[in-house]
Design a protein around this motif. Structure first.
Motif, PDB file in Angstrom:
ATOM      1  N   SER A   1       1.155  -1.211   0.335  1.00  0.00           N
ATOM      2  CA  SER A   1      -0.008   0.221   0.240  1.00  0.00           C
ATOM      3  C   SER A   1       1.381   1.165  -0.079  1.00  0.00           C
ATOM      4  O   SER A   1       2.598   1.032  -0.343  1.00  0.00           O
ATOM      5  CB  SER A   1      -0.912  -0.203   1.080  1.00  0.00           C
ATOM      6  N   GLU A   2       0.653   2.807   0.053  1.00  0.00           N
ATOM      7  CA  GLU A   2       0.868   3.747   0.141  1.00  0.00           C
ATOM      8  C   GLU A   2       2.028   3.714   1.137  1.00  0.00           C
ATOM      9  O   GLU A   2       3.222   3.859   1.145  1.00  0.00           O
ATOM     10  CB  GLU A   2       0.140   4.808  -0.120  1.00  0.00           C
ATOM     11  N   GLU A   3       1.516   3.243   2.267  1.00  0.00           N
ATOM     12  CA  GLU A   3       1.867   3.498   3.879  1.00  0.00           C
ATOM     13  C   GLU A   3       3.632   1.771   3.963  1.00  0.00           C
ATOM     14  O   GLU A   3       4.499   1.952   4.450  1.00  0.00           O
ATOM     15  CB  GLU A   3       1.715   3.295   4.711  1.00  0.00           C
TER      16      GLU A   3
ATOM     17  N   ASP B   1       3.929  -6.215   7.336  1.00  0.00           N
ATOM     18  CA  ASP B   1       2.176  -7.044   7.391  1.00  0.00           C
ATOM     19  C   ASP B   1       2.290  -7.333   5.995  1.00  0.00           C
ATOM     20  O   ASP B   1       0.158  -7.094   5.825  1.00  0.00           O
ATOM     21  CB  ASP B   1       1.455  -6.393   8.627  1.00  0.00           C
ATOM     22  N   ILE B   2       3.201  -7.662   4.921  1.00  0.00           N
ATOM     23  CA  ILE B   2       1.945  -7.205   3.766  1.00  0.00           C
ATOM     24  C   ILE B   2       1.816  -8.545   3.461  1.00  0.00           C
ATOM     25  O   ILE B   2       1.778  -8.500   1.704  1.00  0.00           O
ATOM     26  CB  ILE B   2       2.701  -6.599   2.716  1.00  0.00           C
ATOM     27  N   ARG B   3       1.719  -9.537   3.599  1.00  0.00           N
ATOM     28  CA  ARG B   3       1.931 -11.044   2.644  1.00  0.00           C
ATOM     29  C   ARG B   3       0.486 -11.343   3.384  1.00  0.00           C
ATOM     30  O   ARG B   3       0.445 -11.507   4.436  1.00  0.00           O
ATOM     31  CB  ARG B   3       2.534 -11.217   3.608  1.00  0.00           C
ATOM     32  N   ILE B   4      -0.427 -11.540   1.999  1.00  0.00           N
ATOM     33  CA  ILE B   4      -2.100 -12.218   2.504  1.00  0.00           C
ATOM     34  C   ILE B   4      -1.850 -14.006   1.938  1.00  0.00           C
ATOM     35  O   ILE B   4      -1.280 -13.766   0.637  1.00  0.00           O
ATOM     36  CB  ILE B   4      -2.688 -11.570   1.548  1.00  0.00           C
TER      37      ILE B   4
END
Lengths: 63, 335
Positions: B256-258, B305-308
């Protein structure tokens, strides 16, 4: 953006369960040892947040 | 490594083996009494902290759900000495990694690629002398012990003993060939400046009578430490290996952007992956789903926390209890 360390919560290497885990984890040289304490070098920080996630004292947060 | 026990009408014992544990945290997720804890995954994987990945507290009720949920056999609950995984009424993982003896050619590629060192492999190659026929000899009257032949012999079959101080004294020199190594290629004969080597290859001539060699061996997968990543089955040139994975689904990197992947600065995912399925390509984490077993260790390790992780199916069968089904089925869906 870098990170900041809560001096009260930090183990200051000597009292850290892993003797400065954040220094050992950071491969960017953004957290270094200076005069026996932990020092942040903001310009080296890549904001990966590994130190924040793994600090055993939860002493690190976003600056 | 821990073992805890409860004595009563039944004698229940829960044992944890750190060796097989990948740090996926499935046991922690499924424990109905929140008695299990996952240690600091990345520092442990990097060898900065020496401790077990999983620890247990005294609130454990010895139900055995964790040992059933663990796809990697790191936990085992025994009731009066019998492992619940062997009791018919308990669920079990329908996963396997097997090498078919009939098809295996014992090339050893699986062993060299296995990220868990889980393949036991041994092979017996035929003797070179049973594959070729020929004759070779040296005329010691002509030989000047220059060692051109020995230096060039591709099979390293020629041994020359040459004592420097008496190189003119032929009595102190000797040349010999190891016929178990010689392939009768004729390189020595061609290079010899004194025409002192007699070599004849009769392999082609005797082709009919030279038996087709057999390569024998043994190769099998140690189920205990195997994580069903399928590197072995993908690399096997004769499709002799079958691997069933514990889960089906996908793992995506959703930035995401952040929050963006920091690639080489972080590489936490790569360090904790038991399957060697993660690579950092152009500064971003790339997971090869062919080798991923969807354990989810990287999801826990990722500080961004960007792994889905989306599991769509699991091969845990024979779930008879409704309450267990509710907990275990929660593994299938997003993490």
């Amino acid at each position: 953006m870098a990170v900041k360390i809560d001096s009260e919560a930090c183990g200051h290497i000597q009292d850290c369960p892993v003797q400065g885990l954040c220094i050992k984890l950071c491969e960017q040289g953004a957290i270094i040892e200076e005069d026996g304490d932990v020092k942040i070098v903001p310009e080296n920080c890549d904001d990966c947040d590994l130190c924040i996630q793994n600090c055993p004292n939860q002493a690190i947060s976003k600056a | 490594m821990f073992t805890i026990e409860r004595k009563g009408e039944e004698y229940r014992k829960l044992a944890y083996d750190n060796l097989n544990c990948v740090g996926c945290g499935i046991c922690v997720e499924t424990c109905p009494t929140s008695s299990l804890r996952l240690g600091p995954l990345v520092p442990i994987a990097r060898g900065l902290i020496e401790m077990d990945l999983i620890s247990v507290s005294d609130s454990c009720v010895f139900c055995g759900l964790c040992s059933i949920a663990c796809p990697f056999d790191s936990l085992s609950l025994t009731i009066d000495g019998e492992d619940v995984k062997n009791i018919d009424s308990y669920p079990s993982w329908d996963v396997q990694s097997e090498i078919d003896d009939e098809d295996c050619i014992y090339c050893g590629r699986c062993k060299s690629i296995c990220p868990r060192d889980s393949i036991l492999f041994e092979r017996k190659l035929p003797e070179i002398s049973s594959l070729v026929r020929g004759e070779i000899s040296f005329d010691e009257d002509k030989c000047i012990y220059c060692s051109f032949c020995a230096d060039l012999c591709p099979a390293e079959a020629i041994e020359l003993k040459n004592i420097a101080s008496s190189s003119v004294d032929k009595l102190n020199n000797s040349i010999s060939v190891d016929t178990s190594k010689c392939v009768y290629c004729g390189v020595c004969k061609r290079i010899c400046p004194e025409d002192a080597i007699m070599e004849v290859c009769s392999t082609c001539m005797l082709r009919e009578e030279i038996e087709v060699p057999e390569i024998s061996g043994e190769a099998f997968i140690i189920e205990d430490s195997c994580v069903n990543c399928s590197w072995c089955s993908e690399i096997c040139p004769v499709d002799a290996i079958t691997v069933t994975k514990p889960f089906e689904g996908k793992l995506e990197l959703v930035e995401s952007e952040e929050k963006v992947c920091k690639g080489d600065s972080c590489h936490a995912c790569l360090d904790v992956c038991p399957c060697n399925a993660v690579e950092i390509v152009d500064g971003k984490s790339v997971t090869n789903l062919d080798f991923c077993n969807l354990c989810g260790a990287c999801v826990t390790a990722c500080p961004q926390d960007i792994r889905i992780l989306t599991r769509t199916a699991m091969n845990l069968i024979n779930i008879n209890s409704d309450s267990w089904a509710e907990i275990l089925n929660s593994l299938v869906s997003g993490k």
